[in-house]
Design a protein around this motif. Sequence first.
Motif, mmCIF file in Angstrom:
data_model
loop_
_atom_site.group_PDB
_atom_site.id
_atom_site.type_symbol
_atom_site.label_atom_id
_atom_site.label_comp_id
_atom_site.label_asym_id
_atom_site.label_seq_id
_atom_site.Cartn_x
_atom_site.Cartn_y
_atom_site.Cartn_z
ATOM 1 N N TRP A 19 0.828 -1.196 0.000
ATOM 2 C CA TRP A 19 0.000 0.000 0.000
ATOM 3 C C TRP A 19 0.868 1.254 0.000
ATOM 4 O O TRP A 19 0.540 2.244 -0.632
ATOM 5 C CB TRP A 19 -0.916 0.024 1.224
ATOM 6 C CG TRP A 19 -2.062 -0.939 1.150
ATOM 7 C CD1 TRP A 19 -2.963 -1.047 0.131
ATOM 8 C CD2 TRP A 19 -2.436 -1.903 2.106
ATOM 9 N NE1 TRP A 19 -3.885 -2.027 0.414
ATOM 10 C CE2 TRP A 19 -3.578 -2.570 1.636
ATOM 11 C CE3 TRP A 19 -1.920 -2.279 3.348
ATOM 12 C CZ2 TRP A 19 -4.213 -3.574 2.344
ATOM 13 C CZ3 TRP A 19 -2.550 -3.277 4.052
ATOM 14 C CH2 TRP A 19 -3.680 -3.919 3.550
ATOM 15 N N GLU A 20 1.980 1.220 0.722
ATOM 16 C CA GLU A 20 2.875 2.378 0.759
ATOM 17 C C GLU A 20 3.433 2.677 -0.632
ATOM 18 O O GLU A 20 3.472 3.826 -1.063
ATOM 19 C CB GLU A 20 4.025 2.130 1.735
ATOM 20 C CG GLU A 20 4.959 3.307 1.875
ATOM 21 C CD GLU A 20 6.062 3.071 2.889
ATOM 22 O OE1 GLU A 20 6.878 3.993 3.062
ATOM 23 O OE2 GLU A 20 6.123 1.995 3.497
ATOM 24 N N VAL A 42 -4.685 9.264 3.496
ATOM 25 C CA VAL A 42 -5.141 7.951 3.054
ATOM 26 C C VAL A 42 -6.613 7.792 3.418
ATOM 27 O O VAL A 42 -6.992 7.922 4.573
ATOM 28 C CB VAL A 42 -4.303 6.820 3.698
ATOM 29 C CG1 VAL A 42 -4.876 5.456 3.336
ATOM 30 C CG2 VAL A 42 -2.847 6.924 3.260
ATOM 31 N N LYS A 44 -8.648 5.075 1.862
ATOM 32 C CA LYS A 44 -9.077 3.688 1.781
ATOM 33 C C LYS A 44 -7.931 2.824 1.275
ATOM 34 O O LYS A 44 -7.147 3.265 0.429
ATOM 35 C CB LYS A 44 -10.265 3.595 0.817
ATOM 36 C CG LYS A 44 -10.849 2.228 0.648
ATOM 37 C CD LYS A 44 -12.023 2.271 -0.326
ATOM 38 C CE LYS A 44 -12.528 0.876 -0.610
ATOM 39 N NZ LYS A 44 -13.580 0.873 -1.610
ATOM 40 N N LEU A 45 -7.851 1.612 1.792
ATOM 41 C CA LEU A 45 -6.889 0.623 1.317
ATOM 42 C C LEU A 45 -7.669 -0.610 0.878
ATOM 43 O O LEU A 45 -8.606 -1.030 1.558
ATOM 44 C CB LEU A 45 -5.922 0.217 2.439
ATOM 45 C CG LEU A 45 -5.110 1.333 3.087
ATOM 46 C CD1 LEU A 45 -4.381 0.795 4.307
ATOM 47 C CD2 LEU A 45 -4.124 1.927 2.101
ATOM 48 N N ASP A 46 -7.287 -1.196 -0.254
ATOM 49 C CA ASP A 46 -7.895 -2.471 -0.626
ATOM 50 C C ASP A 46 -6.886 -3.315 -1.408
ATOM 51 O O ASP A 46 -5.833 -2.834 -1.805
ATOM 52 C CB ASP A 46 -9.215 -2.288 -1.384
ATOM 53 C CG ASP A 46 -9.089 -1.549 -2.699
ATOM 54 O OD1 ASP A 46 -8.135 -1.810 -3.445
ATOM 55 O OD2 ASP A 46 -9.957 -0.717 -3.000
ATOM 56 N N PHE A 57 -2.185 -4.158 -4.557
ATOM 57 C CA PHE A 57 -2.508 -3.284 -3.433
ATOM 58 C C PHE A 57 -2.935 -1.933 -3.999
ATOM 59 O O PHE A 57 -2.222 -1.369 -4.837
ATOM 60 C CB PHE A 57 -1.284 -3.088 -2.525
ATOM 61 C CG PHE A 57 -0.832 -4.344 -1.856
ATOM 62 C CD1 PHE A 57 -1.283 -4.673 -0.584
ATOM 63 C CD2 PHE A 57 0.048 -5.214 -2.490
ATOM 64 C CE1 PHE A 57 -0.868 -5.824 0.047
ATOM 65 C CE2 PHE A 57 0.480 -6.377 -1.866
ATOM 66 C CZ PHE A 57 0.012 -6.682 -0.598
ATOM 67 N N THR A 59 -4.238 2.043 -2.981
ATOM 68 C CA THR A 59 -4.354 3.072 -1.953
ATOM 69 C C THR A 59 -5.086 4.263 -2.536
ATOM 70 O O THR A 59 -4.642 4.849 -3.522
ATOM 71 C CB THR A 59 -2.957 3.513 -1.453
ATOM 72 O OG1 THR A 59 -2.249 2.370 -0.993
ATOM 73 C CG2 THR A 59 -3.071 4.516 -0.329
#
Length: 69
Positions: A19-20, A42, A44-46, A57, A59
């Motif tokens: 994600w990063e 940030v 949302k992460l999925d 990933f 972001t």
Amino acid sequence: MSDSVYKIIDLVGASTTSWEDAANKAIAKASGSLRDLRIAEVKKLDIKIEEGKPALFRTNIRLSFKYQD
């Protein structure tokens, strides 16, 4: 100190690593055409899953930059 106005946009970065890394890619791409980037939040992460394993990933970030006339 002068008054400033900032514009906010949403971006989605993607990476097969993390994600990063996805966030870094989104910011790097935006910095190629936008000036005075200020804050990335940030939202949302999925993860895209393929064959039962993480494949991508993503972001979603909210990015602000100083508005220029």
